[in-house]
Design a protein around this motif. Structure first.
Motif, PDB file in Angstrom:
ATOM      1  N   ALA A 359       0.843  -1.206   0.000  1.00  0.00           N
ATOM      2  CA  ALA A 359       0.000   0.000   0.000  1.00  0.00           C
ATOM      3  C   ALA A 359       0.876   1.253   0.000  1.00  0.00           C
ATOM      4  O   ALA A 359       0.589   2.235  -0.700  1.00  0.00           O
ATOM      5  CB  ALA A 359      -0.920  -0.008   1.217  1.00  0.00           C
ATOM      6  N   GLN A 360       1.943   1.221   0.777  1.00  0.00           N
ATOM      7  CA  GLN A 360       2.813   2.405   0.838  1.00  0.00           C
ATOM      8  C   GLN A 360       3.523   2.625  -0.504  1.00  0.00           C
ATOM      9  O   GLN A 360       3.626   3.752  -0.988  1.00  0.00           O
ATOM     10  CB  GLN A 360       3.828   2.258   1.976  1.00  0.00           C
ATOM     11  N   ARG A 361       3.995   1.521  -1.088  1.00  0.00           N
ATOM     12  CA  ARG A 361       4.674   1.656  -2.390  1.00  0.00           C
ATOM     13  C   ARG A 361       3.699   2.177  -3.444  1.00  0.00           C
ATOM     14  O   ARG A 361       4.026   3.062  -4.239  1.00  0.00           O
ATOM     15  CB  ARG A 361       5.242   0.304  -2.832  1.00  0.00           C
ATOM     16  N   ALA A 362       2.472   1.651  -3.411  1.00  0.00           N
ATOM     17  CA  ALA A 362       1.467   2.075  -4.398  1.00  0.00           C
ATOM     18  C   ALA A 362       1.133   3.553  -4.206  1.00  0.00           C
ATOM     19  O   ALA A 362       1.007   4.310  -5.181  1.00  0.00           O
ATOM     20  CB  ALA A 362       0.208   1.216  -4.253  1.00  0.00           C
ATOM     21  N   ALA A 363       1.019   3.983  -2.941  1.00  0.00           N
ATOM     22  CA  ALA A 363       0.702   5.397  -2.678  1.00  0.00           C
ATOM     23  C   ALA A 363       1.841   6.289  -3.164  1.00  0.00           C
ATOM     24  O   ALA A 363       1.605   7.373  -3.717  1.00  0.00           O
ATOM     25  CB  ALA A 363       0.449   5.610  -1.190  1.00  0.00           C
ATOM     26  N   ALA A 364       3.071   5.827  -2.972  1.00  0.00           N
ATOM     27  CA  ALA A 364       4.215   6.641  -3.409  1.00  0.00           C
ATOM     28  C   ALA A 364       4.202   6.805  -4.927  1.00  0.00           C
ATOM     29  O   ALA A 364       4.489   7.888  -5.452  1.00  0.00           O
ATOM     30  CB  ALA A 364       5.518   5.998  -2.948  1.00  0.00           C
ATOM     31  N   LEU A 365       3.837   5.726  -5.618  1.00  0.00           N
ATOM     32  CA  LEU A 365       3.741   5.819  -7.091  1.00  0.00           C
ATOM     33  C   LEU A 365       2.598   6.746  -7.499  1.00  0.00           C
ATOM     34  O   LEU A 365       2.756   7.646  -8.325  1.00  0.00           O
ATOM     35  CB  LEU A 365       3.463   4.432  -7.665  1.00  0.00           C
ATOM     36  N   ALA A 366       1.437   6.526  -6.856  1.00  0.00           N
ATOM     37  CA  ALA A 366       0.241   7.296  -7.219  1.00  0.00           C
ATOM     38  C   ALA A 366       0.416   8.777  -6.919  1.00  0.00           C
ATOM     39  O   ALA A 366      -0.185   9.631  -7.579  1.00  0.00           O
ATOM     40  CB  ALA A 366      -0.969   6.736  -6.465  1.00  0.00           C
ATOM     41  N   ALA A 367       1.248   9.091  -5.909  1.00  0.00           N
ATOM     42  CA  ALA A 367       1.399  10.494  -5.498  1.00  0.00           C
ATOM     43  C   ALA A 367       1.963  11.364  -6.621  1.00  0.00           C
ATOM     44  O   ALA A 367       1.843  12.585  -6.583  1.00  0.00           O
ATOM     45  CB  ALA A 367       2.298  10.575  -4.266  1.00  0.00           C
ATOM     46  N   ARG A 368       2.558  10.722  -7.646  1.00  0.00           N
ATOM     47  CA  ARG A 368       3.070  11.508  -8.785  1.00  0.00           C
ATOM     48  C   ARG A 368       1.933  12.258  -9.468  1.00  0.00           C
ATOM     49  O   ARG A 368       2.125  13.330 -10.010  1.00  0.00           O
ATOM     50  CB  ARG A 368       3.735  10.590  -9.813  1.00  0.00           C
ATOM     51  N   VAL A 369       0.738  11.639  -9.454  1.00  0.00           N
ATOM     52  CA  VAL A 369      -0.392  12.251 -10.169  1.00  0.00           C
ATOM     53  C   VAL A 369      -1.596  12.506  -9.265  1.00  0.00           C
ATOM     54  O   VAL A 369      -2.511  13.233  -9.636  1.00  0.00           O
ATOM     55  CB  VAL A 369      -0.846  11.351 -11.353  1.00  0.00           C
ATOM     56  N   LEU A 370      -1.586  11.901  -8.081  1.00  0.00           N
ATOM     57  CA  LEU A 370      -2.773  11.959  -7.221  1.00  0.00           C
ATOM     58  C   LEU A 370      -2.379  12.557  -5.870  1.00  0.00           C
ATOM     59  O   LEU A 370      -1.848  11.850  -5.013  1.00  0.00           O
ATOM     60  CB  LEU A 370      -3.293  10.526  -7.035  1.00  0.00           C
ATOM     61  N   PRO A 371      -2.624  13.865  -5.650  1.00  0.00           N
ATOM     62  CA  PRO A 371      -2.171  14.486  -4.397  1.00  0.00           C
ATOM     63  C   PRO A 371      -2.698  13.769  -3.154  1.00  0.00           C
ATOM     64  O   PRO A 371      -2.028  13.728  -2.126  1.00  0.00           O
ATOM     65  CB  PRO A 371      -2.730  15.915  -4.485  1.00  0.00           C
ATOM     66  N   ARG A 372      -3.895  13.166  -3.248  1.00  0.00           N
ATOM     67  CA  ARG A 372      -4.450  12.496  -2.058  1.00  0.00           C
ATOM     68  C   ARG A 372      -3.568  11.350  -1.582  1.00  0.00           C
ATOM     69  O   ARG A 372      -3.515  11.031  -0.393  1.00  0.00           O
ATOM     70  CB  ARG A 372      -5.852  11.966  -2.364  1.00  0.00           C
ATOM     71  N   ALA A 373      -2.894  10.718  -2.519  1.00  0.00           N
ATOM     72  CA  ALA A 373      -2.001   9.615  -2.122  1.00  0.00           C
ATOM     73  C   ALA A 373      -0.833  10.172  -1.308  1.00  0.00           C
ATOM     74  O   ALA A 373      -0.397   9.563  -0.320  1.00  0.00           O
ATOM     75  CB  ALA A 373      -1.497   8.879  -3.360  1.00  0.00           C
ATOM     76  N   GLY A 374      -0.339  11.353  -1.693  1.00  0.00           N
ATOM     77  CA  GLY A 374       0.742  11.992  -0.931  1.00  0.00           C
ATOM     78  C   GLY A 374       0.260  12.433   0.443  1.00  0.00           C
ATOM     79  O   GLY A 374       0.975  12.305   1.443  1.00  0.00           O
TER      80      GLY A 374
END
Ligand SMILES: Cc1cc2nc3c(=O)[nH]c(=O)nc-3n(C[C@H](O)[C@H](O)[C@H](O)COP(=O)(O)OP(=O)(O)OC[C@H]3O[C@@H](n4cnc5c(N)ncnc54)[C@H](O)[C@@H]3O)c2cc1C
Length: 394
Positions: A359-374
């Motif tokens: 989940a953490q790795r996926a959020a880190a990837l998603a944060a490139r385009v999805l501010p909520r993941a960051g």
């Protein structure tokens, strides 16, 4: 015989209890095992929430004013994943009286509390290590190791994690004895090469061998928490921190360490917060993993509730001890919720199990385009803000 509560321990919780007792018109007497002049080290519990400052303001507006003026409000927060920024938020500047929190090293908070307590007429016995506790019919007798003794209608045990009072009363702690190790270091600011005055969390810091690192500013310095790996020797890392610390600082920043230590994330709650006319408060009653800042903030909530209970019970021989039972019920329930909230932070930090890591790795990837993941990555190391405690954040 003392007319008001006897408070064991002049840490932040004991000092707050004494001050709050004075504000309610009760005499307050504090026993402290250390001599008056012993300095207390390290930033330790650095984050004071507005709720805590408001509690202290009810006893001493002057104290609250000092805390707000001296404490630092971080102007922003950042989170990085393996060196890449995944979240950045700036706060609008607010006048001190509206600050949502302040960052103030614990020794300074204790100095301010102690000054306020002296102004309020709290009596101190320094160098008095409580060693024996005897429950009498309508009072409690406390004997110090040097033979001095005090009898009081109520005792607030605020003597910290190793509480002698709790142990003498045979109250066990429920929880784990070990835990994950962290090294904590205070480093003085280098005005020529300043670190950002923001709270920064690094997942897998590339300059720290992939360990997690938290950096928190305070006036004059920064506090750095390094999350150890299983094979690390925390004592050695704390004893000689500049080797691992220098790469985390701006190039050329002086490595002037003003305090270093190491600690285990422990989570434990006393089986009862009262016995007879003794009320446990702060770390005498509970230990939480510190990310989320529930230790000190909840300890001061305990102090306020303990004083309420004593006032409601009344000091006489016919004291209504049901008020103490309420204290036990309410603050122990709060402690369980604080522990659960701190446990969520801990589970996230240790990324126990493949699902959390994924989940953490996926959020880190998603944060490139999805501010909520960051935002998710930024908030999770500190656990939920609302632990579900009625009427209190802590
Ligand atoms: C390395 C480190 C880092 C920490 N970081 C954080 C953090 O980031 N956030 C957070 O919320 N918390 C943190 N904490 C925890 C925080 O410091 C505690 O929550 C806080 O100090 C608890 O206050 P207290 O008054 O209950 O106990 P203490 O601060 O331990 O005070 C207890 C007092 O009682 C005295 N005493 C002890 N035994 C006796 C006796 N027998 N008779 C008389 N006096 C006695 C002691 O000398 C002391 O003055 C940290 C702690 C450590 C050690």
């Amino acid at each position: 015989m003392i007319d008001g509560p006897l408070i064991v321990g002049a840490g932040p919780v004991g000092l707050s209890a004494a001050l709050l007792a004075r504000a309610r018109g009760l005499p307050a007497h504090v026993l402290e095992r250390l001599p008056e002049t012993t300095p207390k080290p390290g930033s330790r519990a650095i984050f004071l929430h507005r709720q805590t400052i408001q509690t202290l303001a009810t006893a001493s507006p002057v104290l609250a004013d000092h805390v707000l003026r001296e404490g630092l409000v971080w102007p922003g927060r950042r989170t990085y994943w393996a060196g890449r920024r995944v979240h950045h938020r700036r706060y609008e500047p607010v006048p001190p009286r509206l600050a949502p929190f302040v960052s103030l090293p614990q020794p300074r908070a204790e100095e301010l509390l102690r000054e306020a307590a002296v102004r309020a007429g709290v009596i101190f016995s320094w160098g008095a290590r409580a060693d024996e506790v005897t429950l009498l019919d309508t009072s409690v007798l406390v004997r110090a190791a040097d033979g001095r003794q005090w009898r009081s209608p109520f005792v607030v045990a605020a003597d910290g994690a190793g509480s002698v009072v709790r142990r003498r009363l045979g109250i066990p702690m429920d929880g784990d004895g070990g835990g994950d190790a962290f090294v904590v270091v205070d480093v003085a600011d280098d005005p020529a090469r300043p670190l950002p005055a923001e709270r920064v969390f690094h997942y897998r810091h590339p300059e720290a061998g992939g360990r997690n690192v938290l950096i928190v500013p305070f006036a004059g310095g920064h506090r750095v928490d390094l999350q150890c790996r299983d094979r690390d020797d925390p004592a050695a890392l704390a004893a000689d921190p500049c080797d691992w610390l220098r790469p985390l600082l701006p190039s050329g920043h002086a490595c002037e360490v003003t305090w270093s230590s190491h600690y285990l994330f422990r989570q434990a709650v006393a089986q009862t917060f009262t016995r007879g006319r003794v009320l446990l408060a702060g770390e005498a009653a509970h230990l939480y993993a510190p990310f989320g800042a529930r230790g000190l903030n909840s300890g001061i909530a305990d102090a306020a509730a303990a004083v309420d209970a004593i006032v409601n019970a009344g000091l006489g021989p016919d004291a209504a001890l049901g008020a103490l039972a309420d204290y036990d019920r309410v603050r122990r329930a709060a402690a369980e919720r604080n522990r659960a909230a701190a446990g969520k932070a801990l589970a996230h930090l240790t990324a126990a199990g493949p699902h959390r890591q994924a989940a953490q790795r996926a959020a880190a990837l998603a944060a490139r385009v999805l501010p909520r993941a960051g935002t998710w990555l930024d908030s999770k190391p500190f656990g939920p803000r609302d632990a579900g405690i009625p009427g209190s954040l802590y």
